[in-house]
Write a protein that holds these residues in place. Structure first.
Motif, PDB file in Angstrom:
ATOM      1  N   ARG A 155     -11.210  64.358   6.817  1.00 56.62           N
ATOM      2  CA  ARG A 155     -10.850  65.486   7.676  1.00 56.62           C
ATOM      3  C   ARG A 155      -9.929  65.033   8.811  1.00 56.62           C
ATOM      4  NH1 ARG A 155     -16.813  68.401   7.782  1.00 56.62           N
ATOM      5  NH2 ARG A 155     -16.508  69.636   5.881  1.00 56.62           N
ATOM      6  N   ASP A 156     -10.235  63.842   9.371  1.00 59.81           N
ATOM      7  CA  ASP A 156      -9.367  63.299  10.421  1.00 59.81           C
ATOM      8  C   ASP A 156      -7.967  63.030   9.871  1.00 59.81           C
ATOM      9  OD1 ASP A 156     -11.350  63.421  12.291  1.00 59.81           O
ATOM     10  OD2 ASP A 156     -11.967  61.325  12.068  1.00 59.81           O
ATOM     11  N   ILE A 157      -7.920  62.460   8.657  1.00 60.33           N
ATOM     12  CA  ILE A 157      -6.624  62.153   8.049  1.00 60.33           C
ATOM     13  C   ILE A 157      -5.855  63.435   7.757  1.00 60.33           C
ATOM     14  CG2 ILE A 157      -5.489  61.163   6.012  1.00 60.33           C
ATOM     15  CD1 ILE A 157      -7.784  59.130   5.899  1.00 60.33           C
ATOM     16  N   ILE A 158      -6.564  64.458   7.244  1.00 61.19           N
ATOM     17  CA  ILE A 158      -5.906  65.744   6.956  1.00 61.19           C
ATOM     18  C   ILE A 158      -5.365  66.348   8.244  1.00 61.19           C
ATOM     19  CG2 ILE A 158      -6.325  68.127   6.216  1.00 61.19           C
ATOM     20  CD1 ILE A 158      -8.326  66.966   4.161  1.00 61.19           C
ATOM     21  N   ASN A 162      -0.939  67.485  11.828  1.00 61.36           N
ATOM     22  CA  ASN A 162      -0.299  67.229  13.120  1.00 61.36           C
ATOM     23  C   ASN A 162       1.058  66.567  12.942  1.00 61.36           C
ATOM     24  OD1 ASN A 162      -2.465  68.307  14.517  1.00 61.36           O
ATOM     25  ND2 ASN A 162      -3.483  66.344  14.800  1.00 61.36           N
ATOM     26  N   ASN A 163       1.154  65.719  11.886  1.00 60.50           N
ATOM     27  CA  ASN A 163       2.436  65.064  11.606  1.00 60.50           C
ATOM     28  C   ASN A 163       3.499  66.110  11.261  1.00 60.50           C
ATOM     29  OD1 ASN A 163       3.470  62.291   9.432  1.00 60.50           O
ATOM     30  ND2 ASN A 163       4.320  63.062  11.311  1.00 60.50           N
ATOM     31  N   LYS A 164       3.090  67.163  10.519  1.00 63.73           N
ATOM     32  CA  LYS A 164       4.027  68.240  10.197  1.00 63.73           C
ATOM     33  C   LYS A 164       4.497  68.939  11.472  1.00 63.73           C
ATOM     34  CE  LYS A 164       3.188  71.084   6.872  1.00 63.73           C
ATOM     35  NZ  LYS A 164       2.494  72.058   6.019  1.00 63.73           N
ATOM     36  N   CYS A 176      -8.251  53.572   8.813  1.00 63.88           N
ATOM     37  CA  CYS A 176      -8.959  52.507   8.105  1.00 63.88           C
ATOM     38  C   CYS A 176      -9.112  52.904   6.650  1.00 63.88           C
ATOM     39  CB  CYS A 176     -10.332  52.273   8.734  1.00 63.88           C
ATOM     40  SG  CYS A 176     -11.437  53.694   8.614  1.00 63.88           S
ATOM     41  N   HIS A 177      -9.228  51.894   5.795  1.00 58.46           N
ATOM     42  CA  HIS A 177      -9.405  52.164   4.371  1.00 58.46           C
ATOM     43  C   HIS A 177     -10.822  52.657   4.120  1.00 58.46           C
ATOM     44  CE1 HIS A 177      -5.566  50.385   3.455  1.00 58.46           C
ATOM     45  NE2 HIS A 177      -5.900  49.310   4.157  1.00 58.46           N
ATOM     46  N   LEU A 178     -10.946  53.592   3.196  1.00 62.84           N
ATOM     47  CA  LEU A 178     -12.275  54.065   2.810  1.00 62.84           C
ATOM     48  C   LEU A 178     -13.004  52.918   2.127  1.00 62.84           C
ATOM     49  CD1 LEU A 178     -11.413  57.604   1.451  1.00 62.84           C
ATOM     50  CD2 LEU A 178     -12.185  56.957   3.713  1.00 62.84           C
TER      51      LEU A 178
END
Length: 368
Positions: A136-139, A144-146, A287-289
């Motif tokens: 969810r943070d990555i999404i 936000n990057n968009k 961080c990697h999952l």
């Protein structure tokens, strides 16, 4: 009746040639039960401790599409024993073959009695929650990057408009200069032409006056007077013609044009664009999952005698990422801290006090 509808019929009633809708499902018996048969099933000594759920609950379990029982394909029988030496679920024949030298196997049902409240399930739920939170943070970060890209796009277009305005302002300035120069030269040329016209008009009046005097002589003077007067007018005419001829030699047509500064076109030809749009990809810092391996229910022979409040020692200000925990035969507990700045094993005593840390390399973590 549809074949699927038979799953909703009570199995014991169907055996008695009765048709009753099933509301319960016995996990051990693997059959649906109606209300009446469920009461009998619950009252019978051999089945009163069976795990019974609703029909809907069983349908939800089936919809998971994950194996809820393990089957030994080597010996063609269900695995219902647990080998504590290998932390592996096995069948009865396995205890006599590949696991013949292991500690005596125990019933799987004994090992899994408290599975829902076990450390393994709790850690698995925690890991699932962590993965979901990370995703969810990555999404959110991607979204936000968009938004950032749109802001950057606006900033770039604003910069282009600013550059364009600078160029337009410069062109306006150059245009004003050449316009002033053109107006000045046109005014000077028009003044020169006006002076020429004034001079010519003066001589036109003089020639017209000579013509009028000639007309008077012809109308009123005698022949002698006309001859003498004409001779005088001739001298005046020749004088004015001479003055006019000298003036006409100086008259020139005025033509105004422009010699374009070719540097403007050369500069424009050299400009292919306002600039190059570059796409830079930066490390997001996510961080990697992390995968959890080797997680098994706690050995039924190793049980804590009391509840402990365990505090994981921190390395300075770095956080910890606990992947798993095992309990040794001496009842010491080992926690795996895989946080990138730590990478260590944390050994705690039976009473929860800290014993020591064992530092690991990245390769150690990968091989776990």
């Amino acid at each position: 009746m549809d074949v699927n509808d038979k799953k909703h019929l009570c199995s014991p009633c169907e055996f008695k040639s009765k048709t009753e809708i099933a509301t319960k499902w016995c996990i051990e018996c693997k059959e649906p039960l109606c209300v009446s048969c469920y009461e009998n099933h619950n009252a019978h000594r051999s089945s009163r401790n069976h795990h019974v759920i609703s029909v809907e609950g069983n349908q939800m379990l089936e919809s998971l599409q994950i194996p809820l029982k393990e089957y030994c394909e080597v010996h063609d029988q269900e695995k219902d024993l647990y080998c504590s030496s290998h932390c592996e679920i096995i069948c009865l024949t396995c205890t006599q073959t590949t696991h013949g030298k292991c500690e005596p196997a125990v019933r799987l049902s004994d090992v899994t009695k408290s599975a829902k409240t076990s450390t393994f399930v709790s850690m698995l739920e925690s890991n699932i929650t962590d993965v979901i939170d990370q995703l969810r943070d990555i999404i959110r970060n991607r979204e936000n990057n968009k938004v950032e890209i749109e802001k950057q796009k606006t900033e770039i277009l604003d910069a282009v408009n600013k550059y364009r305005k600078c160029i337009n302002d410069k062109l306006d300035q150059v245009e004003n200069i050449i316009t002033e120069d053109l107006n000045e030269k046109c005014e000077s040329s028009n003044l020169e032409i006006d002076n020429n016209v004034n001079f010519l008009n003066d001589h036109l009046n003089k020639f017209d006056e000579i013509r009028k005097k000639m007309d008077i002589l012809k109308e009123y003077a005698s022949d002698t007077q006309t001859f003498i007067g004409a001779r005088a007018l001739e001298k005046t005419l020749h004088y004015n013609e001479s003055m006019l001829a000298s003036f006409l030699e100086l008259i020139q047509n005025i033509n105004i044009d422009i010699e374009v500064n070719q540097g403007i076109f050369d500069t424009c030809a050299d400009i292919k664009s306002f600039g190059d749009i570059r796409v830079n990809k930066l490390d997001t810092g996510h961080c990697h999952l992390q995968k959890n391996k080797g997680q098994y229910p706690v050995d039924h022979q190793l049980k804590l005698s009391k509840a402990l409040e365990i505090k994981i020692p921190q390395e300075s200000f770095f956080r910890s990422t606990i992947l798993s925990c095992i309990i040794l035969p001496n009842k010491q507990m080992i926690f795996v801290d895989s946080y990138v700045r730590n990478k260590r094993l944390i050994v705690l005593n039976e009473d929860g006090t800290h014993d020591r840390n064992i530092n690991l390399t990245s390769n150690h973590l990968i091989s776990q």
